[in-house]
Design a protein around this motif. Structure first.
Motif, mmCIF file in Angstrom:
data_model
loop_
_atom_site.group_PDB
_atom_site.id
_atom_site.type_symbol
_atom_site.label_atom_id
_atom_site.label_comp_id
_atom_site.label_asym_id
_atom_site.label_seq_id
_atom_site.Cartn_x
_atom_site.Cartn_y
_atom_site.Cartn_z
ATOM 1 N N PHE A 141 -1.952 9.922 43.673
ATOM 2 C CA PHE A 141 -0.222 10.622 43.807
ATOM 3 C C PHE A 141 0.350 10.542 44.571
ATOM 4 C CE2 PHE A 141 -4.840 12.436 43.081
ATOM 5 C CZ PHE A 141 -4.184 14.082 42.001
ATOM 6 N N SER A 142 1.855 10.941 45.095
ATOM 7 C CA SER A 142 2.802 10.186 46.234
ATOM 8 C C SER A 142 3.469 11.188 46.294
ATOM 9 C CB SER A 142 3.713 8.787 45.077
ATOM 10 O OG SER A 142 4.520 8.475 45.629
ATOM 11 N N LEU A 143 3.872 10.992 47.654
ATOM 12 C CA LEU A 143 4.213 11.795 47.900
ATOM 13 C C LEU A 143 5.483 11.213 49.277
ATOM 14 C CD1 LEU A 143 4.775 15.400 49.137
ATOM 15 C CD2 LEU A 143 2.832 14.863 50.684
ATOM 16 N N GLY A 144 6.807 12.041 49.044
ATOM 17 C CA GLY A 144 8.014 11.228 50.407
ATOM 18 C C GLY A 144 7.496 11.603 51.932
ATOM 19 N N PRO A 145 8.982 10.733 52.113
ATOM 20 C CA PRO A 145 9.079 10.801 53.749
ATOM 21 C C PRO A 145 8.708 12.319 54.047
ATOM 22 C CG PRO A 145 9.964 8.900 52.812
ATOM 23 C CD PRO A 145 9.835 9.550 51.407
ATOM 24 N N GLU A 146 8.926 13.262 54.704
ATOM 25 C CA GLU A 146 8.760 14.245 55.160
ATOM 26 C C GLU A 146 10.053 14.697 55.393
ATOM 27 O OE1 GLU A 146 5.352 13.601 58.986
ATOM 28 O OE2 GLU A 146 6.704 12.786 59.223
ATOM 29 N N VAL A 147 9.621 15.912 54.823
ATOM 30 C CA VAL A 147 10.446 17.120 54.727
ATOM 31 C C VAL A 147 11.703 16.735 55.653
ATOM 32 C CG1 VAL A 147 10.324 18.997 54.740
ATOM 33 C CG2 VAL A 147 11.569 18.348 52.684
ATOM 34 N N LYS A 148 10.821 17.495 57.211
ATOM 35 C CA LYS A 148 11.780 17.480 57.930
ATOM 36 C C LYS A 148 12.679 16.121 58.776
ATOM 37 C CE LYS A 148 8.499 16.048 61.634
ATOM 38 N NZ LYS A 148 7.248 15.895 60.851
ATOM 39 N N GLU A 149 12.844 14.800 58.147
ATOM 40 C CA GLU A 149 13.755 14.182 58.457
ATOM 41 C C GLU A 149 14.713 14.342 57.525
ATOM 42 O OE1 GLU A 149 12.940 12.205 60.455
ATOM 43 O OE2 GLU A 149 10.688 12.587 61.185
ATOM 44 N N ARG A 150 14.934 15.290 56.736
ATOM 45 C CA ARG A 150 16.739 14.815 55.809
ATOM 46 C C ARG A 150 17.209 15.770 56.278
ATOM 47 N NH1 ARG A 150 12.865 15.907 50.483
ATOM 48 N NH2 ARG A 150 11.119 14.250 50.618
ATOM 49 N N ARG A 151 18.539 16.016 55.478
ATOM 50 C CA ARG A 151 19.755 16.186 56.180
ATOM 51 C C ARG A 151 20.551 17.201 54.786
ATOM 52 N NH1 ARG A 151 23.086 16.811 61.011
ATOM 53 N NH2 ARG A 151 21.070 14.436 62.054
ATOM 54 N N LEU A 152 21.067 18.295 55.109
ATOM 55 C CA LEU A 152 21.230 19.282 54.090
ATOM 56 C C LEU A 152 23.073 18.817 53.649
ATOM 57 C CD1 LEU A 152 21.873 21.020 51.451
ATOM 58 C CD2 LEU A 152 22.337 22.759 53.221
ATOM 59 N N THR A 153 23.505 17.796 53.069
ATOM 60 C CA THR A 153 24.848 16.786 52.871
ATOM 61 C C THR A 153 25.554 17.455 51.521
ATOM 62 O OG1 THR A 153 23.656 14.789 51.564
ATOM 63 C CG2 THR A 153 23.859 14.738 53.818
ATOM 64 N N GLY A 154 25.210 18.423 51.071
ATOM 65 C CA GLY A 154 26.126 18.642 49.733
ATOM 66 C C GLY A 154 25.416 19.625 48.556
ATOM 67 N N PHE A 155 26.644 20.836 48.612
ATOM 68 C CA PHE A 155 25.975 22.028 48.083
ATOM 69 C C PHE A 155 26.935 22.593 46.536
ATOM 70 C CE2 PHE A 155 25.434 26.380 47.285
ATOM 71 C CZ PHE A 155 24.301 26.739 47.440
ATOM 72 N N ARG A 156 26.110 22.848 45.759
ATOM 73 C CA ARG A 156 27.377 23.333 44.602
ATOM 74 C C ARG A 156 27.010 24.092 43.729
ATOM 75 N NH1 ARG A 156 28.832 18.559 40.607
ATOM 76 N NH2 ARG A 156 29.912 20.096 39.866
ATOM 77 N N MET A 157 27.537 24.952 42.947
ATOM 78 C CA MET A 157 26.902 26.014 42.394
ATOM 79 C C MET A 157 27.357 25.961 41.097
ATOM 80 S SD MET A 157 25.779 29.699 43.877
ATOM 81 C CE MET A 157 24.038 29.928 44.564
ATOM 82 N N VAL A 158 27.306 25.765 40.222
ATOM 83 C CA VAL A 158 27.704 25.512 39.045
ATOM 84 C C VAL A 158 26.896 26.548 37.443
ATOM 85 C CG1 VAL A 158 28.339 24.150 36.645
ATOM 86 C CG2 VAL A 158 27.283 22.720 39.047
ATOM 87 N N PRO A 159 28.340 27.377 37.348
ATOM 88 C CA PRO A 159 28.062 28.621 35.930
ATOM 89 C C PRO A 159 27.342 28.422 34.551
ATOM 90 C CG PRO A 159 30.147 29.102 36.882
ATOM 91 C CD PRO A 159 29.624 27.374 37.373
ATOM 92 N N THR B 74 20.628 15.708 49.880
ATOM 93 C CA THR B 74 20.339 15.476 51.344
ATOM 94 C C THR B 74 20.769 14.781 51.120
ATOM 95 O OG1 THR B 74 18.062 15.425 50.406
ATOM 96 C CG2 THR B 74 18.242 17.758 51.455
ATOM 97 N N ASP B 75 20.759 13.823 52.535
ATOM 98 C CA ASP B 75 21.206 12.681 52.758
ATOM 99 C C ASP B 75 20.176 11.351 52.647
ATOM 100 O OD1 ASP B 75 18.845 13.296 54.149
ATOM 101 O OD2 ASP B 75 19.526 12.093 56.112
ATOM 102 N N LYS B 76 21.050 10.289 51.810
ATOM 103 C CA LYS B 76 19.681 9.201 51.497
ATOM 104 C C LYS B 76 19.540 9.292 49.926
ATOM 105 C CE LYS B 76 20.396 7.342 55.555
ATOM 106 N NZ LYS B 76 21.537 6.519 56.019
ATOM 107 N N GLY B 77 20.004 10.188 49.063
ATOM 108 C CA GLY B 77 19.964 10.441 47.604
ATOM 109 C C GLY B 77 19.303 11.490 47.441
ATOM 110 N N ASN B 78 18.638 12.336 48.436
ATOM 111 C CA ASN B 78 17.377 13.086 47.496
ATOM 112 C C ASN B 78 18.597 14.544 46.900
ATOM 113 O OD1 ASN B 78 14.612 12.042 47.940
ATOM 114 N ND2 ASN B 78 15.978 12.451 50.407
ATOM 115 N N VAL B 79 18.379 14.740 45.407
ATOM 116 C CA VAL B 79 19.439 15.533 44.593
ATOM 117 C C VAL B 79 17.915 16.397 44.184
ATOM 118 C CG1 VAL B 79 20.485 15.830 43.453
ATOM 119 C CG2 VAL B 79 20.768 14.231 44.497
ATOM 120 N N GLU B 80 18.567 17.643 44.435
ATOM 121 C CA GLU B 80 16.951 18.771 43.672
ATOM 122 C C GLU B 80 18.170 19.514 43.096
ATOM 123 O OE1 GLU B 80 13.535 18.620 43.858
ATOM 124 O OE2 GLU B 80 13.333 17.972 45.477
ATOM 125 N N SER B 81 17.649 20.865 41.842
ATOM 126 C CA SER B 81 18.209 21.317 41.007
ATOM 127 C C SER B 81 17.439 22.883 40.644
ATOM 128 C CB SER B 81 19.193 21.008 40.685
ATOM 129 O OG SER B 81 17.680 20.337 40.025
#
Length: 345
Positions: A122-140, A152-159
């Motif tokens: 199992f692997s869990l990344g650095p704590e979520v509270k350290e991240r910052r929201l840097t971009g948001f998009r909505m694609v139909p 989020t900063d430093k390369g984290n992308v969620e969709s």
């Protein structure tokens, strides 16, 4: 109070049994270096059995460690094997491919650790509270579905893909996107989480006819961003542990490690850099014959993450603990290097 020879007998039995899976007798211990007669060694084994540290598999067998014996060994006798320079190079080379996001490295670390040990990793990344929201998009995607992309900063992308309620107009969607960019982008995720539950609902009631529907969209869009995602690798290795009695037990354990809530509870928050929990200490009857090794790693300026290994209680602790300790340090290095490469742009 155990004598030094009895401690040596216990340590050697555990080392031999975890290496071979064969109950250990007095002659084997003599051949392995215990300087005493066969009768004396048998007496020592009886004493260890009386203390609950050893047990017999049947009346004429050698001894095997008990769960209490493993616990005592880990707490008082364990000497982790130092990973060789060649093994360190092999671990480093396993991370050799190019990564485009932090989660790619975290996921790969679980794959590598599982392959190195043949256990479930199992692997869990650095704590979520350290991240910052840097971009948001909505694609139909079509008339009824959109994909929300959270960066989020430093390369984290969620969709997240979700359906748009009929009560939500295209104008409402545009307002929502503007609101996110005005109020949330640039904020630490912990602040985003707080505002979504305090400030944003008040704004929605002011500007939208259907605020509850819009708030539901917010929850869908940002749901994954606040998750501490655990990557799992080597689930099928559970079949090789020889501690599960049938297919139903395998299915039950498999379900535990693939359920987010039960997995978070199992791994927990490590209070030490490296921790070993054995049998009933795991808090799940299905895992009473298993052990879980958890280790934290530190990423400079970005918090702590966790790696963990689930294996049989009769794992070779000296080898595995040494390997996990070396692996967590290498993972820290890999993530530090990745963040520095981003900062250089």
């Amino acid at each position: 109070m155990l004598t030094q020879r009895q401690l040596s007998v216990l340590s050697l039995i555990i080392q031999l049994y975890t290496d071979t899976g064969i109950p250990v007798g007095s002659k084997t211990l003599m051949n392995a270096g215990i300087k005493a007669s066969s009768a004396t060694i048998r007496n020592d084994m009886m004493t260890l059995e009386e203390h609950g540290l050893l047990q017999k598999t049947h009346s004429s067998s050698g001894r095997v460690p008990s769960m209490k014996g493993y616990r005592f060994y880990v707490d008082h006798l364990l000497k982790p094997v130092t990973v060789s320079p060649n093994e360190r190079v092999m671990i480093r080379q396993s991370f050799g491919k190019e990564f485009h996001a932090i989660n790619d490295i975290i996921e790969q670390s679980a794959n590598i650790l599982s392959e190195l040990t043949s256990y479930t990793a199992f692997s869990l990344g650095p704590e979520v509270k350290e991240r910052r929201l840097t971009g948001f998009r909505m694609v139909p995607l079509n008339d009824h579905q959109v994909i929300a992309i959270i960066v989020t900063d430093k390369g984290n992308v969620e969709s997240q893909v979700f359906s748009i309620p009929q009560s939500i107009s295209s104008e409402d969607m545009e307002k929502m996107i503007r609101l996110i960019n005005d109020k949330l982008v640039g904020q630490p995720l912990v602040s985003v989480y707080h505002k979504l539950r305090t400030e944003i609902p008040m704004i929605l009631h002011k500007y939208f006819q259907t605020p509850s529907g819009i708030m539901e969209l917010f929850d869908h869009a940002f749901g994954k961003a606040f998750e501490d995602r655990v990557f799992v690798s080597g689930e099928m290795n559970l079949l090789d542990f020889d501690v599960l009695n049938n297919l139903n037990e395998f299915k039950s354990v498999y379900s535990v490690i693939n359920n987010k809530d039960s997995l978070q509870s199992l791994i927990g928050t490590a209070s030490h850099e490296l921790n070993v929990r054995i049998g009933t200490e795991l808090g799940n009857d299905l895992l009473h014959n298993m052990s879980l090794i958890t280790a934290t790693y530190t990423v400079t300026d970005h918090g702590k993450g966790t790696i963990a290994l689930l294996g049989p209680a009769n794992m070779s602790y000296s080898k595995i603990v040494g390997l996990v300790d070396a692996f967590r340090l290498e993972l820290s290095t890999q993530l530090d290097d990745y963040y520095r490469s981003l900062d250089s742009f």
